[in-house]
Each structure stands twice: as C-alpha cells, then as structure tokens.
Scaffold this active site. Sequence first.
Site, short mmCIF file in Angstrom:
data_model
loop_
_atom_site.label_atom_id
_atom_site.label_comp_id
_atom_site.label_asym_id
_atom_site.label_seq_id
_atom_site.Cartn_x
_atom_site.Cartn_y
_atom_site.Cartn_z
N ASP A 10 0.86 -1.18 0.00
CA ASP A 10 0.00 0.00 0.00
C ASP A 10 0.89 1.23 0.00
OD1 ASP A 10 -2.30 1.62 0.15
OD2 ASP A 10 -2.16 1.73 2.32
N SER A 11 0.29 2.35 -0.35
CA SER A 11 1.02 3.62 -0.29
C SER A 11 1.27 4.03 1.16
CB SER A 11 0.21 4.70 -0.99
OG SER A 11 -1.04 4.85 -0.37
N GLY A 43 -2.17 9.18 -4.70
CA GLY A 43 -3.33 9.68 -5.45
C GLY A 43 -3.04 10.75 -6.49
N CYS A 73 -4.33 -1.21 -2.37
CA CYS A 73 -4.34 0.23 -2.57
C CYS A 73 -5.12 0.49 -3.85
CB CYS A 73 -2.89 0.70 -2.72
SG CYS A 73 -2.70 2.42 -3.26
N THR A 75 -5.42 3.28 -5.65
CA THR A 75 -4.70 4.03 -6.68
C THR A 75 -3.75 3.09 -7.43
OG1 THR A 75 -4.77 5.98 -5.24
CG2 THR A 75 -3.25 6.05 -7.10
N GLU A 152 -3.44 9.08 7.85
CA GLU A 152 -2.00 8.82 8.03
C GLU A 152 -1.42 9.60 9.21
OE1 GLU A 152 0.37 6.85 6.42
OE2 GLU A 152 -1.15 5.84 5.21
N CYS A 184 -10.80 3.73 -1.33
CA CYS A 184 -9.41 3.92 -0.92
C CYS A 184 -9.29 3.16 0.39
CB CYS A 184 -9.10 5.41 -0.72
SG CYS A 184 -7.50 5.70 0.06
N THR A 185 -8.23 2.38 0.55
CA THR A 185 -8.16 1.50 1.73
C THR A 185 -8.02 2.27 3.04
OG1 THR A 185 -5.82 1.20 1.21
CG2 THR A 185 -7.32 -0.54 0.52
N HIS A 186 -7.74 3.55 2.96
CA HIS A 186 -7.69 4.35 4.19
C HIS A 186 -9.09 4.68 4.73
CE1 HIS A 186 -3.62 5.08 2.70
NE2 HIS A 186 -3.30 5.56 3.89
#
Lengths: 278, 278
Positions: A10-11, A43, A73, A75, A152, A184-186
């Site tokens: 993931d980012s 992104g 992720c 993106t 984050e 978005c996984t966040h």
Amino acid sequence: MNKQPIGFLDSGVGGLTVVKEAMRQLPHEKIIFIGDQARIPYGPRPQQQVIEFTKELTQFLLKKQIKMLVIACNTATAEALSTIKPQLDIPVVGVILPGSRAAIKATRNQHIGIIGTEGTVKSDAYARVIQSKSKHIQVFSIAAPKFVPIVESNEYRSVLAKKVVAETLEPFKQHPVDTLVMGCTHYPLLRPLIQNVMGPRVKLIDPGAETASEVSTLLDYFDIANDDQEYQPVHEFYTTGSTKMFAEIAGDWLNMPDIKPQHVALQAIKLNQVGVES
Amino acid sequence: MNKQPIGFLDSGVGGLTVVKEAMRQLPHEKIIFIGDQARIPYGPRPQQQVIEFTKELTQFLLKKQIKMLVIACNTATAEALSTIKPQLDIPVVGVILPGSRAAIKATRNQHIGIIGTEGTVKSDAYARVIQSKSKHIQVFSIAAPKFVPIVESNEYRSVLAKKVVAETLEPFKQHPVDTLVMGCTHYPLLRPLIQNVMGPRVKLIDPGAETASEVSTLLDYFDIANDDQEYQPVHEFYTTGSTKMFAEIAGDWLNMPDIKPQHVALQAIKLNQVGVES
C-alpha cells in the site's frame, strides 16, 4: 500445504484494513505488509510514477518469497495492476474488481457513489468496471484527497476529520445513491463519520473486506492455502516511513499493541529492483 | 470481451441448480449444460468410472469452445476434479470448495452436517476440506442415496419425497448441527422438505449458489467475462437421457417453459473422446 507468506502493499497504512480482514478470514496465513509512507500520497501522482513505485514494493515482497500479491491500494490497483499482473508468475489481486462486484450486488436503485483519491477517480476505474457489467447503473464519483492525510496522521477520530468528511461528501446530497464504495483503503477508518453523513440507509462497501474473500477463493483455486493449523504465523510489517506513526495506527486499528514495524530505506527498495521489468 | 460459453456438467438435472444461480448472477454469459441422465446415478459408481464419465462429458463441452468448465456435481467434483483440472488449459471449478467455505463461515457452534451421495460421503471430501481449514469443527455426514432418483423422476414435491427426507435425516436428531451442506446439486430442489425436518434454525448451504459466485470471481480474475451487454445468450442444454423428462424438470425449475433440451447419444459422447488423456 504452503507456508509461504502473502504479500500486501500500500502507499501507507490504509492497506491494513485489507490485512485486518485477511487475518480474520485466514488465520493460518502469514502476511508480509509494506506501506510506502515515505512517498504517500500516491493519489495525485502521474500513472507512470505509481507504476514505478508499485513495482519497487512488489520486488521487495518477491524477495520475501511471497506466494500471492495483494495490491491493497486503490490508486495502485487502478494505475498499475494491469501492468504488473502479467509480469508475475504468482497470483496478483487488486481491490477494484471485488469492490465493484459487491457494489453491484448491493445497490437496489442502481445509483452507486464512489469516493477515492484523485488518481483513482481520474482513472474512472470503478465506473468503468461497474458499467461494463451493468450499464444501467449510474455512477457518481468524488475525489476525497483530504481523507488520506487525516488517516496517516492518526487524526481520524478528530473534530477536523468530522468537518472534512461532511464537507467532502456534501455533493452526494444531490444524488440518490444507495450504495457508496469507500474506494481507498484508508477510508474504512473513517467509516463511522462517513456513515453518519450519508445516513443509515446508504450501504457502505469496503473493497478491502471483499478482497480478502477473493484472496481466500484464489488460495483454494491455485491450491496454495496453508492448511497446517498448528502454524502460528508471525506477520511482518514494513514501512518506508516512520515506524512510530505506523505502530500507533496499526496497533490501534489491528488491535496489535505490541506490533513491531520495521523501517526499510527507500534506497534499499530501489536497489532491490530486479525481476520486474518495465 | 469473451463470448465463448461456460460449460456445466452433471450426472443429471441437479446441476441446473448451479446453472440457475449462474444465469441470475451472470446474465450475459452463454451457458452450455450437459446432464448424463443415461448413466445416473454417479454416487454408487467406482471412482475410476466417475473419472471416465466426467472426462467424456468434458470432452463434449470442450468441442463447444467453452472458456471455463464447471463440474456442477458433487460426486464428480469429489472423484474427478483433481484429475481433470491439471489436464485442461481453461479454468475448472468444482462445487465442494465453495460449499465448504460457506459452511465454515455460517456455523456458529462448530457442528456442520453434510448430506450427499454415497460417493461423495465415502470420499469424505467435504469433511477433509472443512477440517483442513478449521480442525475444531465437527463434521457429521450422511449418505442420502434415495434423494437423487426422487428428483430425477420429478417426484420432488410428492408425499413419498416428504417421507424419504424425514427418514433419511432422522440421525441428525442426535447431532447438534447448526449448518447443513446440501452436498449434491439435486438436493436444493428438496430444500423446503429438508428445512422442515431440520428446523428453521439450521442454515442450509447450497454449494451451487456459492459456486456461481466463484465462477464470477474467476471470470474477472482471468479476464474472460463477457461485458457486451447487448448480448442475449441462447443457452444450450444437452442430455444423454430423455429430453422429455429433462424439459419437464428444467422448465419448472429454471422457469423456462419453452426450454428445448437436445439429446446426445452416449455413443457420440464416447467417440468424441480426444484431447483429455487418462
């Protein structure tokens, strides 16, 4: 019986929402996760750069002898999956197809909302998949670039978060969506706030949870599941950024207060880059 | 975009329960089904013979240019899937893994019941898969050899059916199963009778419905789904037995009163046998 680990990339920390579900559904599978926090967010980046970064993380995981790669992720799935998947000889799974299938199954009024990063929304990946399967569905997408930094920086329960979520989702008041893909996984970390703004009747789709089910199906299909039930996997977590911040969020989110993430220097990631050709 | 058909095979009409679910989930996919009614039941036959018959049906479907094979029969999955799957270069799906995963997900008290043909129960395929994933689950299996003939003779709503179902399931009174796998594709036609005997609290698992979801996942994974939504597939149904009996059950069960099944002579099936080596 195959005890090799499954790799997740993931980012940042968002992919841990996929890991959490995988740990629940597949308790005997070892997981290796890498979050590229040094270069988050993905992104707004150009596609070629997202592909390059994703390949670097993939290469890091391949060195760990993974048996399957999960691009956790949105993106990176939207921008890089179709390039990377044909280059590897292990199964590669993204989050967009499982999320799209779940949204199509859930909608009753054929109006689906998508929230994602600029990259994901610009790629139009969800809308293209959904409409290729059911052209009568209306898809309304909004970029929510402020959500990732909030998660984050571990502010996802703050008053600021509540305000940003309400402002970002405002345009949905004009659209009768009954299903919203948290693309978005966040975003699942902001789930209570999102549900609150959208109202209780809107079904929220978490593509990460759907992806874990797909991982389970493919482990069986390719006959590479680990069926040794005595095996207690010790998962490994890596970040290109701050281990302290990672540990705080992951400890809270995965309920692993003693998690010990390891730092990987970007330079090491870059030097490792062999085997995945561009 | 891939308009090639998906092939489904079964020992008789039971596999139509899988086809029904596939038609619902995948309305733009063309289906070719063959039921081996001339040689039903498969349940009591030796494994080598089930493998041989399954290969013959597979070969018939391969000549129709199928892009995926679904072994829509529990006995054939238990006895022949592991032999046939590595021999083909298209994806091959059986019904036992999807059914097992759904049962594990559904049980709360860790007691799962299985009903199947003699062949399926003797192979212990469900118990082996379930216990390889979760050894703490108790599996209690019963062969129900009388169910298939009742369905194939279109008596599944008769008084006789009710009596046979009650007698067969009697041993479950001694076992606290909260989940029952209908481990033969014919059994969902007896679902109301089975639910009545087991009681409303027992969750019935239909592996066929679960298999249709797996087909959908794999079509996407291998990028072979048909996404032309103007395409109105004309499905094809073949039987080695009586087209009249087939049409009666299929017309009723699939709600296709004008279904036109075609007869295929066993001799033709056998002569076609090339490409799948033993």
